[in-house]
Structure formats: structure tokens, C-alpha cells
Motif scaffolding. Sequence first.
Motif, PDB file in Angstrom:
ATOM      1  N   LEU A 109       0.829  -1.211   0.000  1.00 14.79           N
ATOM      2  CA  LEU A 109       0.000   0.000   0.000  1.00 14.79           C
ATOM      3  C   LEU A 109       0.864   1.262   0.000  1.00 14.79           C
ATOM      4  O   LEU A 109       0.584   2.223  -0.725  1.00 14.79           O
ATOM      5  N   SER A 110       1.934   1.251   0.792  1.00 13.39           N
ATOM      6  CA  SER A 110       2.852   2.385   0.826  1.00 13.39           C
ATOM      7  C   SER A 110       3.515   2.585  -0.536  1.00 13.39           C
ATOM      8  O   SER A 110       3.665   3.718  -1.008  1.00 13.39           O
ATOM      9  N   GLY A 111       3.909   1.494  -1.169  1.00 17.13           N
ATOM     10  CA  GLY A 111       4.513   1.584  -2.501  1.00 17.13           C
ATOM     11  C   GLY A 111       3.547   2.143  -3.527  1.00 17.13           C
ATOM     12  O   GLY A 111       3.927   2.976  -4.362  1.00 17.13           O
ATOM     13  N   LEU A 112       2.291   1.714  -3.468  1.00 15.11           N
ATOM     14  CA  LEU A 112       1.289   2.244  -4.392  1.00 15.11           C
ATOM     15  C   LEU A 112       1.053   3.736  -4.140  1.00 15.11           C
ATOM     16  O   LEU A 112       0.946   4.523  -5.087  1.00 15.11           O
ATOM     17  N   ALA A 113       1.001   4.119  -2.877  1.00 13.41           N
ATOM     18  CA  ALA A 113       0.832   5.536  -2.546  1.00 13.41           C
ATOM     19  C   ALA A 113       2.040   6.347  -3.008  1.00 13.41           C
ATOM     20  O   ALA A 113       1.889   7.460  -3.537  1.00 13.41           O
ATOM     21  N   THR A 114       3.242   5.798  -2.833  1.00 11.76           N
ATOM     22  CA  THR A 114       4.452   6.482  -3.304  1.00 11.76           C
ATOM     23  C   THR A 114       4.410   6.664  -4.812  1.00 11.76           C
ATOM     24  O   THR A 114       4.694   7.754  -5.327  1.00 11.76           O
ATOM     25  N   GLY A 115       4.067   5.610  -5.517  1.00 11.68           N
ATOM     26  CA  GLY A 115       3.984   5.698  -6.978  1.00 11.68           C
ATOM     27  C   GLY A 115       2.969   6.737  -7.433  1.00 11.68           C
ATOM     28  O   GLY A 115       3.246   7.554  -8.320  1.00 11.68           O
ATOM     29  N   ALA A 116       1.811   6.749  -6.794  1.00  6.36           N
ATOM     30  CA  ALA A 116       0.785   7.740  -7.144  1.00  6.36           C
ATOM     31  C   ALA A 116       1.284   9.144  -6.834  1.00  6.36           C
ATOM     32  O   ALA A 116       1.093  10.076  -7.630  1.00  6.36           O
ATOM     33  N   SER A 117       1.939   9.293  -5.687  1.00  5.05           N
ATOM     34  CA  SER A 117       2.489  10.598  -5.309  1.00  5.05           C
ATOM     35  C   SER A 117       3.515  11.068  -6.331  1.00  5.05           C
ATOM     36  O   SER A 117       3.496  12.225  -6.759  1.00  5.05           O
TER      37      SER A 117
END
Length: 144
Positions: free
Chosen positions: A76-84
Motif C-alpha cells: 500500500l505504501s509503494g502504491l501511494a508512493t507511486g501515485a504521489s
Amino acid sequence: MHGLVSSWQIWALLSAAFAALTAIFAKVGIEAIGSDFATLIRTAVVLVALSAIVAATGQWQPLGTISTRTYVFLVLSGLATGASWLCYFRALKLGDAARVAPVDKLSVVLVAVFGVAFLGERLSLPNWLGVILIAAGAVLVAHR
């Protein structure tokens, strides 16, 4: 020296310095290419660099020793980082780095609110005043 290496404040200041360089380097780097492709290149560089650091420092762990909960939250953190990153690079492509970066740092305000709401963290009145000042500063810097 050991005290400096284990100080969260030093690491946080270094993070801020590198984040500032990220904005400046990225703004120049995305002039002639799409922002999403630029994000892909940046991500590949991060993956290679971190792989080298983990290998050089002997921090590899057997994947089976990591809990499912940890995997879920890291994904989830990786997906949020990618979106950011995608949003950040798109914003840099369209706007001035000096305005985009402070608005991006509204994440500081959101982390404070989310930390209190979801993690049970507590902030004092002076802490909340700082959060409000950060928010106000970001708005003022972004204003034309």
C-alpha cells in the motif's frame, strides 16, 4: 559521530535537502519528455540504487520472514508512493518548482492529521500551531 547517525532529526533534514534537489533536478529533467515516463526512469534509478545499498550493507532478509501484514502495508505504501510521484512529476511539468514543492509538502499537514486520527498520536497546542503555519505557508508560497 554515532549519535548523529542515529538521530532522526539529521535523517529528516537530509530527506528535506534531497527532496529539494529532487524538485530542481526533476523540473529540468522533464522539460523534453512526458512526466509519467520521467517517473519511470526515476523509479528505476531508485530501485537500482537501493538494491546496491541493501546488498552492500548486508540488509537482505529472507522474504519468508516478513509477515503478511507487513507486506500488505508496504505494498500500500509503494502504491501511494507511486501515485504521489506520478502526481508530483505531472505538477512539476505544469507548474513552477518553487510553487509545486511547497504544495506537495502539505503532506506534512496530512500526516499530522492522519497520525492523530488513525494512529492515536497526540499533538500539543504548539504542534498544532506548527501544522497550521505549515499549511498557511504552503498556500502563501503557491499563491500567484
